[in-house]
Design a protein around this motif. Structure first.
Motif, PDB file in Angstrom:
ATOM      1  N   ASP A  48       0.989  -1.178   0.442  1.00 29.93           N
ATOM      2  CA  ASP A  48      -0.277   0.061   0.043  1.00 29.93           C
ATOM      3  C   ASP A  48       1.017   1.466   0.068  1.00 29.93           C
ATOM      4  O   ASP A  48       1.784   1.478   0.957  1.00 29.93           O
ATOM      5  N   VAL A  49       0.983   1.865  -1.485  1.00 31.55           N
ATOM      6  CA  VAL A  49       1.895   2.854  -1.341  1.00 31.55           C
ATOM      7  C   VAL A  49       1.210   4.202  -2.053  1.00 31.55           C
ATOM      8  O   VAL A  49       0.182   4.839  -3.122  1.00 31.55           O
ATOM      9  N   PRO A  50       1.326   5.131  -1.034  1.00 31.04           N
ATOM     10  CA  PRO A  50       1.658   6.183   0.611  1.00 31.04           C
ATOM     11  C   PRO A  50       0.282   5.537   1.012  1.00 31.04           C
ATOM     12  O   PRO A  50      -0.912   5.582   0.484  1.00 31.04           O
ATOM     13  N   SER A  51       0.614   4.471   2.036  1.00 30.62           N
ATOM     14  CA  SER A  51      -0.385   3.835   3.134  1.00 30.62           C
ATOM     15  C   SER A  51      -0.800   4.804   4.207  1.00 30.62           C
ATOM     16  O   SER A  51      -1.859   4.355   4.429  1.00 30.62           O
ATOM     17  N   GLY A  52      -1.263   6.411   4.053  1.00 33.77           N
ATOM     18  CA  GLY A  52      -1.462   6.751   5.075  1.00 33.77           C
ATOM     19  C   GLY A  52      -1.267   6.180   6.571  1.00 33.77           C
ATOM     20  O   GLY A  52      -0.523   5.329   7.215  1.00 33.77           O
ATOM     21  N   GLY A  53      -2.197   6.439   7.153  1.00 26.56           N
ATOM     22  CA  GLY A  53      -2.652   5.977   8.810  1.00 26.56           C
ATOM     23  C   GLY A  53      -3.039   4.371   8.812  1.00 26.56           C
ATOM     24  O   GLY A  53      -3.424   3.541   9.446  1.00 26.56           O
ATOM     25  N   GLY A  54      -3.136   3.066   6.900  1.00 30.08           N
ATOM     26  CA  GLY A  54      -3.157   2.411   6.836  1.00 30.08           C
ATOM     27  C   GLY A  54      -4.157   1.956   7.265  1.00 30.08           C
ATOM     28  O   GLY A  54      -4.763   0.889   7.718  1.00 30.08           O
ATOM     29  N   TYR A  55      -5.051   2.341   6.731  1.00 26.24           N
ATOM     30  CA  TYR A  55      -6.345   2.222   6.689  1.00 26.24           C
ATOM     31  C   TYR A  55      -7.986   1.898   5.706  1.00 26.24           C
ATOM     32  O   TYR A  55      -8.432   0.710   6.186  1.00 26.24           O
ATOM     33  N   LEU A  56      -6.823   1.812   4.688  1.00 29.71           N
ATOM     34  CA  LEU A  56      -7.332   0.721   3.508  1.00 29.71           C
ATOM     35  C   LEU A  56      -7.575  -0.857   4.564  1.00 29.71           C
ATOM     36  O   LEU A  56      -8.505  -1.672   4.325  1.00 29.71           O
ATOM     37  N   GLN A  57      -6.205  -1.435   5.187  1.00 31.08           N
ATOM     38  CA  GLN A  57      -6.255  -2.739   5.563  1.00 31.08           C
ATOM     39  C   GLN A  57      -7.551  -2.949   6.866  1.00 31.08           C
ATOM     40  O   GLN A  57      -8.045  -4.249   7.226  1.00 31.08           O
ATOM     41  N   GLU A  58      -8.082  -2.550   7.247  1.00 29.65           N
ATOM     42  CA  GLU A  58      -9.366  -2.024   8.044  1.00 29.65           C
ATOM     43  C   GLU A  58     -10.458  -2.744   7.640  1.00 29.65           C
ATOM     44  O   GLU A  58     -11.309  -2.919   7.960  1.00 29.65           O
ATOM     45  N   PHE A  59     -10.676  -2.615   5.755  1.00 25.00           N
ATOM     46  CA  PHE A  59     -12.107  -2.649   4.960  1.00 25.00           C
ATOM     47  C   PHE A  59     -11.561  -4.094   4.751  1.00 25.00           C
ATOM     48  O   PHE A  59     -12.152  -4.137   3.496  1.00 25.00           O
ATOM     49  N   VAL A  60     -10.070  -4.724   4.485  1.00 28.80           N
ATOM     50  CA  VAL A  60      -9.792  -5.627   3.618  1.00 28.80           C
ATOM     51  C   VAL A  60     -10.511  -6.853   5.038  1.00 28.80           C
ATOM     52  O   VAL A  60     -10.235  -7.105   6.299  1.00 28.80           O
ATOM     53  N   THR A  61     -11.696  -8.193   3.965  1.00 28.05           N
ATOM     54  CA  THR A  61     -12.419  -8.719   5.227  1.00 28.05           C
ATOM     55  C   THR A  61     -11.821 -10.354   4.625  1.00 28.05           C
ATOM     56  O   THR A  61     -12.048 -11.411   4.870  1.00 28.05           O
ATOM     57  N   VAL A  62     -10.894 -10.762   3.147  1.00 26.30           N
ATOM     58  CA  VAL A  62     -10.119 -11.554   2.971  1.00 26.30           C
ATOM     59  C   VAL A  62      -9.246 -12.095   3.817  1.00 26.30           C
ATOM     60  O   VAL A  62      -8.351 -11.022   3.963  1.00 26.30           O
ATOM     61  N   PRO A  63      -8.948 -13.405   4.137  1.00 27.72           N
ATOM     62  CA  PRO A  63      -7.805 -13.625   6.010  1.00 27.72           C
ATOM     63  C   PRO A  63      -7.127 -14.360   5.166  1.00 27.72           C
ATOM     64  O   PRO A  63      -6.804 -14.016   4.044  1.00 27.72           O
ATOM     65  N   ASP A  64      -6.356 -13.592   5.417  1.00 33.75           N
ATOM     66  CA  ASP A  64      -4.777 -14.006   5.684  1.00 33.75           C
ATOM     67  C   ASP A  64      -3.550 -13.410   4.649  1.00 33.75           C
ATOM     68  O   ASP A  64      -3.192 -13.855   4.135  1.00 33.75           O
ATOM     69  N   ILE A  65      -4.337 -12.641   4.559  1.00 31.98           N
ATOM     70  CA  ILE A  65      -3.215 -11.077   3.503  1.00 31.98           C
ATOM     71  C   ILE A  65      -2.001 -10.781   4.665  1.00 31.98           C
ATOM     72  O   ILE A  65      -1.987  -9.839   5.468  1.00 31.98           O
ATOM     73  N   LYS A  66      -0.834 -10.037   3.862  1.00 31.31           N
ATOM     74  CA  LYS A  66      -0.154  -9.727   4.321  1.00 31.31           C
ATOM     75  C   LYS A  66      -0.095  -8.235   3.616  1.00 31.31           C
ATOM     76  O   LYS A  66      -0.136  -7.880   2.022  1.00 31.31           O
ATOM     77  N   PHE A  67       0.045  -7.190   4.357  1.00 32.61           N
ATOM     78  CA  PHE A  67       0.929  -5.914   3.793  1.00 32.61           C
ATOM     79  C   PHE A  67       2.171  -4.875   4.542  1.00 32.61           C
ATOM     80  O   PHE A  67       2.520  -5.262   5.363  1.00 32.61           O
ATOM     81  N   TYR A  68       2.049  -5.076   2.977  1.00 28.55           N
ATOM     82  CA  TYR A  68       2.907  -3.811   3.594  1.00 28.55           C
ATOM     83  C   TYR A  68       3.074  -2.283   3.368  1.00 28.55           C
ATOM     84  O   TYR A  68       2.035  -2.044   1.992  1.00 28.55           O
ATOM     85  N   SER A  69       2.725  -1.271   4.535  1.00 29.43           N
ATOM     86  CA  SER A  69       2.381   0.056   3.930  1.00 29.43           C
ATOM     87  C   SER A  69       4.176   0.725   4.205  1.00 29.43           C
ATOM     88  O   SER A  69       4.641   0.982   5.192  1.00 29.43           O
ATOM     89  N   VAL A  70       3.825   1.306   3.593  1.00 22.84           N
ATOM     90  CA  VAL A  70       4.288   2.641   2.723  1.00 22.84           C
ATOM     91  C   VAL A  70       4.473   3.717   2.409  1.00 22.84           C
ATOM     92  O   VAL A  70       3.272   4.676   2.589  1.00 22.84           O
ATOM     93  N   GLU A  71       4.899   4.730   3.422  1.00 19.91           N
ATOM     94  CA  GLU A  71       4.750   5.683   4.280  1.00 19.91           C
ATOM     95  C   GLU A  71       5.614   6.671   4.300  1.00 19.91           C
ATOM     96  O   GLU A  71       6.689   6.658   5.225  1.00 19.91           O
TER      97      GLU A  71
END
Length: 256
Positions: A48-71
């Protein structure tokens, strides 16, 4: 006025984050639109680029997703939520991400790229870190849209920091394609930001956009003039739009 994404959000990232904390579901449709274009399945890796406060991942409902937040904003990175399967990367440039080639399945950039001058460098870096067959999803402001008018017009006049964005236009899909991608989707998506009432909508915009030179009545007038909104039994809905691009990193056999 501050010129770079990093400068801007080191100054107003805390207020932006406060808006997202006070009204966490206001932009739900926006996040869900981007997530739908990502075509997620379990065990994928997202950058997620640029990721801000990482808000996107709070809406992901698919399990076992790994995030790299680049900010690149230290203030935004400080606000980022920590999740068990998430790694936050603070880097000097979104064109120089600390990941190996062909590392991630998806790269997403939601509503932050218009503060980046060298967008081509980002597209090239996205292709480098994407696995063959991976997807790049870019969702940002369309040049000439009502959102453009609101940000570079109203916000620019009523924020002491100003606002001048480098928005997506009809040349953007071709520019992404020239970086080696195959364009699958390139069109505007219209939806609404949702609030309980106009006062909440105005406060949210004051916080998010740093509108320190406009009172509530002025903000409501600006929204009405540039974007439009409506109030009904479901609350208050503010019109919004982003231009969304879904691009495929070709499989090795399909590359030139």
């Amino acid at each position: 006025m501050f010129d770079t994404y990093t400068d801007i959000f080191n100054q107003r990232g805390q207020l932006y984050h406060q808006a997202m904390v006070e009204y966490p579901l206001a932009r739900q449709a926006e996040f869900e639109t981007a997530i739908a274009l990502l075509k997620l399945s379990p065990h994928l890796t997202i950058c997620d680029v640029p990721s801000g406060g990482g808000y996107l991942q709070e809406f992901v409902t698919v399990p076992d997703i790994k995030f790299y937040s680049v900010e690149t904003s230290a203030e935004f990175a400080r606000q980022t939520h920590t999740f068990e399967a998430n790694t936050t990367l603070l880097c000097e440039s979104i064109a120089d991400i600390s990941l190996l080639d062909s590392t991630v399945d998806r790269v997403v950039s939601l509503a932050g790229l218009h503060h980046v001058v060298d967008q081509i460098a980002f597209y090239r870096e996205a292709r480098r870190i994407l696995k063959p067959g991976g997807l790049l999803v870019v969702a940002d402001v369309r040049a000439g849209s009502g959102v453009d008018k609101f940000l570079d017009g109203f916000v620019d006049r009523h924020s002491s920091m100003g606002h001048q964005g480098k928005f997506l236009d009809k040349t953007t899909p071709a520019a992404i394609a020239q970086c080696g991608f195959e364009i699958a989707v390139a069109r505007p998506y219209a939806y609404t930001w949702r609030f309980s009432d106009p006062a909440a909508m105005a406060r949210y915009c004051q916080l998010m956009f740093g509108l320190d030179q406009a009172d509530q009545a002025t903000v409501l007038q600006g929204i009405e003039r540039c974007l439009g909104y409506r109030v009904n039994e479901d609350g208050c809905q503010m019109n919004w739009e982003l231009f969304c691009i879904q691009a495929v990193n070709p499989e090795l056999g399909d590359r030139l």
